[in-house]
Design a protein around this motif. Sequence first.
Motif, mmCIF file in Angstrom:
data_model
loop_
_atom_site.group_PDB
_atom_site.id
_atom_site.type_symbol
_atom_site.label_atom_id
_atom_site.label_comp_id
_atom_site.label_asym_id
_atom_site.label_seq_id
_atom_site.Cartn_x
_atom_site.Cartn_y
_atom_site.Cartn_z
ATOM 1 N N GLU A 6 0.836 -1.203 0.000
ATOM 2 C CA GLU A 6 0.000 0.000 0.000
ATOM 3 C C GLU A 6 0.869 1.251 0.000
ATOM 4 O O GLU A 6 1.994 1.243 0.502
ATOM 5 C CB GLU A 6 -0.908 0.057 1.232
ATOM 6 C CG GLU A 6 -1.814 -1.137 1.428
ATOM 7 C CD GLU A 6 -1.270 -2.130 2.415
ATOM 8 O OE1 GLU A 6 -2.058 -2.858 3.039
ATOM 9 O OE2 GLU A 6 -0.021 -2.181 2.576
ATOM 10 N N SER A 7 0.307 2.320 -0.544
ATOM 11 C CA SER A 7 0.967 3.618 -0.500
ATOM 12 C C SER A 7 -0.098 4.706 -0.567
ATOM 13 O O SER A 7 -1.252 4.432 -0.902
ATOM 14 C CB SER A 7 1.968 3.775 -1.651
ATOM 15 O OG SER A 7 1.301 3.683 -2.890
ATOM 16 N N GLY A 8 0.311 5.935 -0.234
ATOM 17 C CA GLY A 8 -0.598 7.063 -0.383
ATOM 18 C C GLY A 8 -1.175 7.608 0.902
ATOM 19 O O GLY A 8 -1.884 8.618 0.885
ATOM 20 N N GLY A 9 -0.898 6.956 2.018
ATOM 21 C CA GLY A 9 -1.415 7.473 3.283
ATOM 22 C C GLY A 9 -0.718 8.758 3.681
ATOM 23 O O GLY A 9 0.265 9.175 3.065
ATOM 24 N N GLY A 10 -1.230 9.398 4.722
ATOM 25 C CA GLY A 10 -0.620 10.628 5.197
ATOM 26 C C GLY A 10 -1.520 11.378 6.138
ATOM 27 O O GLY A 10 -2.534 10.855 6.610
ATOM 28 N N LEU A 11 -1.130 12.615 6.408
ATOM 29 C CA LEU A 11 -1.887 13.501 7.281
ATOM 30 C C LEU A 11 -2.642 14.505 6.433
ATOM 31 O O LEU A 11 -2.056 15.141 5.549
ATOM 32 C CB LEU A 11 -0.931 14.225 8.228
ATOM 33 C CG LEU A 11 -1.526 15.324 9.117
ATOM 34 C CD1 LEU A 11 -2.536 14.730 10.086
ATOM 35 C CD2 LEU A 11 -0.403 16.038 9.871
ATOM 36 N N VAL A 12 -3.936 14.661 6.698
ATOM 37 C CA VAL A 12 -4.762 15.580 5.929
ATOM 38 C C VAL A 12 -5.768 16.232 6.868
ATOM 39 O O VAL A 12 -6.162 15.635 7.887
ATOM 40 C CB VAL A 12 -5.463 14.826 4.777
ATOM 41 C CG1 VAL A 12 -6.434 13.785 5.304
ATOM 42 C CG2 VAL A 12 -6.139 15.777 3.820
ATOM 43 N N GLN A 13 -6.178 17.434 6.541
ATOM 44 C CA GLN A 13 -7.196 18.116 7.338
ATOM 45 C C GLN A 13 -8.583 17.580 6.999
ATOM 46 O O GLN A 13 -8.816 17.079 5.887
ATOM 47 C CB GLN A 13 -7.142 19.622 7.075
ATOM 48 C CG GLN A 13 -5.929 20.307 7.695
ATOM 49 C CD GLN A 13 -6.014 21.820 7.608
ATOM 50 O OE1 GLN A 13 -6.634 22.358 6.690
ATOM 51 N NE2 GLN A 13 -5.381 22.509 8.534
#
Length: 125
Positions: A6-13
């Motif tokens: 998997e890829s593409g995760g992160g921190l977002v508002q």
Amino acid sequence: QVQLVESGGGLVQAGGSLILSCAASGRTFSSYAMGWFRQAPGKEREFVARIRWSGGATNYLYSVEGRFTISGDNARNTVYLQMNSLKPEDTALYYCAAALFPRGAFNLPSKYDYWGQGTQVTVSS
């Protein structure tokens, strides 16, 4: 051996968007369906979405329907999860999974044969 990455995760508002990708590789890989699950701290792993390779039928968790879209590229053995209008309650470790055969309820983790390592999605308020 089959690998799912998997890829593409992160921190977002809150209100933002993310796209998760899951690339499958391995010896003669061929699956019936691919799914996304998520697990928040202290909670059980939860079904999010599924796509069948034949016909492209999709299913969603009720709370993400209309906000998330699962899609797949069969030629590349890759499945995507487009996540829009994200909410803090969407925060979790997101896992990709592959089911080799149809075996009843698609929302149960036990129906899937291979799993990725997960990608973290964090939605801030």
